[in-house]
Motif scaffolding. Structure first.
Motif, PDB file in Angstrom:
ATOM      1  N   SER A   4       0.818  -1.254  -0.069  1.00  0.00           N
ATOM      2  CA  SER A   4      -0.042   0.029   0.018  1.00  0.00           C
ATOM      3  C   SER A   4       0.867   1.312   0.013  1.00  0.00           C
ATOM      4  O   SER A   4       1.888   1.494   0.580  1.00  0.00           O
ATOM      5  CB  SER A   4      -0.604   0.141   1.232  1.00  0.00           C
ATOM      6  N   LYS A   5       0.324   2.336  -0.715  1.00  0.00           N
ATOM      7  CA  LYS A   5       1.074   3.567  -0.971  1.00  0.00           C
ATOM      8  C   LYS A   5       0.445   4.225   0.120  1.00  0.00           C
ATOM      9  O   LYS A   5       0.941   5.460   0.470  1.00  0.00           O
ATOM     10  CB  LYS A   5       0.864   4.159  -1.998  1.00  0.00           C
ATOM     11  N   GLN A   6      -0.401   3.928   1.127  1.00  0.00           N
ATOM     12  CA  GLN A   6      -0.866   4.454   2.067  1.00  0.00           C
ATOM     13  C   GLN A   6      -0.201   4.356   3.508  1.00  0.00           C
ATOM     14  O   GLN A   6      -0.983   4.900   4.563  1.00  0.00           O
ATOM     15  CB  GLN A   6      -2.319   4.263   2.313  1.00  0.00           C
ATOM     16  N   LEU A   7       0.757   3.609   3.633  1.00  0.00           N
ATOM     17  CA  LEU A   7       1.493   3.749   4.976  1.00  0.00           C
ATOM     18  C   LEU A   7       2.632   4.830   4.990  1.00  0.00           C
ATOM     19  O   LEU A   7       3.343   5.217   3.963  1.00  0.00           O
ATOM     20  CB  LEU A   7       2.260   2.425   4.965  1.00  0.00           C
ATOM     21  N   GLY A   8       2.700   5.483   6.094  1.00  0.00           N
ATOM     22  CA  GLY A   8       3.826   6.441   6.289  1.00  0.00           C
ATOM     23  C   GLY A   8       3.059   7.879   6.418  1.00  0.00           C
ATOM     24  O   GLY A   8       1.834   8.094   6.084  1.00  0.00           O
ATOM     25  N   VAL A   9       3.752   8.791   6.564  1.00  0.00           N
ATOM     26  CA  VAL A   9       3.337  10.168   6.868  1.00  0.00           C
ATOM     27  C   VAL A   9       3.109  10.955   5.578  1.00  0.00           C
ATOM     28  O   VAL A   9       3.789  10.874   4.652  1.00  0.00           O
ATOM     29  CB  VAL A   9       4.261  10.945   7.885  1.00  0.00           C
ATOM     30  N   PRO A  10       1.907  11.662   5.348  1.00  0.00           N
ATOM     31  CA  PRO A  10       1.764  12.244   4.119  1.00  0.00           C
ATOM     32  C   PRO A  10       2.814  13.349   3.799  1.00  0.00           C
ATOM     33  O   PRO A  10       3.434  13.894   4.999  1.00  0.00           O
ATOM     34  CB  PRO A  10       0.566  13.327   4.523  1.00  0.00           C
ATOM     35  N   VAL A  11       3.402  13.626   2.628  1.00  0.00           N
ATOM     36  CA  VAL A  11       4.305  14.463   2.523  1.00  0.00           C
ATOM     37  C   VAL A  11       3.897  15.951   2.747  1.00  0.00           C
ATOM     38  O   VAL A  11       4.812  16.481   3.569  1.00  0.00           O
ATOM     39  CB  VAL A  11       4.868  14.288   1.028  1.00  0.00           C
ATOM     40  N   ASP A  12       2.927  16.177   2.459  1.00  0.00           N
ATOM     41  CA  ASP A  12       2.536  17.643   2.622  1.00  0.00           C
ATOM     42  C   ASP A  12       1.326  17.427   3.688  1.00  0.00           C
ATOM     43  O   ASP A  12       0.146  16.936   3.570  1.00  0.00           O
ATOM     44  CB  ASP A  12       2.131  18.629   1.598  1.00  0.00           C
ATOM     45  N   ARG A  13       1.399  18.049   5.127  1.00  0.00           N
ATOM     46  CA  ARG A  13       0.425  17.745   6.087  1.00  0.00           C
ATOM     47  C   ARG A  13      -0.569  18.710   6.177  1.00  0.00           C
ATOM     48  O   ARG A  13      -1.586  18.365   6.988  1.00  0.00           O
ATOM     49  CB  ARG A  13       1.059  17.520   7.517  1.00  0.00           C
ATOM     50  N   VAL A  14      -0.588  19.602   5.137  1.00  0.00           N
ATOM     51  CA  VAL A  14      -1.665  20.573   5.172  1.00  0.00           C
ATOM     52  C   VAL A  14      -3.129  19.891   4.758  1.00  0.00           C
ATOM     53  O   VAL A  14      -2.961  18.844   3.921  1.00  0.00           O
ATOM     54  CB  VAL A  14      -1.575  21.760   4.280  1.00  0.00           C
ATOM     55  N   ASP A  15      -3.950  20.092   5.925  1.00  0.00           N
ATOM     56  CA  ASP A  15      -5.362  19.678   5.666  1.00  0.00           C
ATOM     57  C   ASP A  15      -5.578  18.460   5.931  1.00  0.00           C
ATOM     58  O   ASP A  15      -6.405  17.687   5.666  1.00  0.00           O
ATOM     59  CB  ASP A  15      -6.069  19.884   4.124  1.00  0.00           C
ATOM     60  N   TRP A  16      -4.512  17.771   6.625  1.00  0.00           N
ATOM     61  CA  TRP A  16      -4.731  16.489   7.144  1.00  0.00           C
ATOM     62  C   TRP A  16      -4.926  16.344   8.800  1.00  0.00           C
ATOM     63  O   TRP A  16      -4.497  17.524   9.317  1.00  0.00           O
ATOM     64  CB  TRP A  16      -3.535  15.436   7.100  1.00  0.00           C
ATOM     65  N   CYS A  17      -5.847  15.707   9.283  1.00  0.00           N
ATOM     66  CA  CYS A  17      -5.760  15.579  10.756  1.00  0.00           C
ATOM     67  C   CYS A  17      -5.343  14.157  11.179  1.00  0.00           C
ATOM     68  O   CYS A  17      -5.116  13.253  10.554  1.00  0.00           O
ATOM     69  CB  CYS A  17      -7.486  15.499  11.157  1.00  0.00           C
ATOM     70  N   HIS A  18      -4.592  14.527  12.513  1.00  0.00           N
ATOM     71  CA  HIS A  18      -3.930  13.325  12.937  1.00  0.00           C
ATOM     72  C   HIS A  18      -4.268  12.752  14.344  1.00  0.00           C
ATOM     73  O   HIS A  18      -4.705  13.507  15.017  1.00  0.00           O
ATOM     74  CB  HIS A  18      -2.366  13.973  12.976  1.00  0.00           C
ATOM     75  N   GLY A  19      -4.166  11.516  14.474  1.00  0.00           N
ATOM     76  CA  GLY A  19      -4.398  10.772  15.867  1.00  0.00           C
ATOM     77  C   GLY A  19      -3.566   9.671  15.937  1.00  0.00           C
ATOM     78  O   GLY A  19      -2.953   9.310  15.022  1.00  0.00           O
TER      79      GLY A  19
END
Length: 120
Positions: A4-19
């Motif tokens: 999956s390419k959905q593993l790891g921190v987003p490159v640009d974290r703008v507009d992302w919510c984190h938990g």
């Protein structure tokens, strides 16, 4: 084998919510990142500090969450995830950390707070 390419921190974290949930010293920590647009989870990513089963389940869930409604995302439970991702019995507890991280990220979303969740 899963991938999956959905593993790891987003490159640009703008507009992302984190938990996050879990603890590395207890065997698994999961960070969840979601992008919520109106009442949909546009994208989800997981950063997993745990074994391959945790990464497998997180990758499966990230793919499943894409473009699902927030209401659907809020129905995710650790038990459901463990069964859906076909986790072996000895690894099913990691699904609880993944569920908790997802719920934490959704709770941080102003879209969820203002629209779909009256608790905040």
């Amino acid at each position: 084998m899963w991938e999956s390419k959905q593993l790891g921190v987003p490159v640009d974290r703008v507009d992302w919510c984190h938990g996050s949930a879990g603890r590395i010293d207890e065997g698994c920590r999961v960070d969840c990142w979601v992008r919520v647009d109106k009442e949909s989870v546009r994208e989800a990513r997981f950063e997993v500090f745990g074994g391959p089963e945790a990464m497998q389940a997180a990758a499966w869930l990230a793919d499943w969450l894409a473009d699902r409604s927030v209401a659907s995302a809020l129905t995710v439970t650790g038990r459901w995830l463990a069964e859906a991702a076909a986790l072996p019995d000895e690894a099913r507890t990691v699904a609880l950390d993944i569920e908790d991280a997802l719920r934490s990220a959704l709770a941080a979303s102003t879209e969820v707070i203002d629209g779909a969740n009256d608790e905040h």
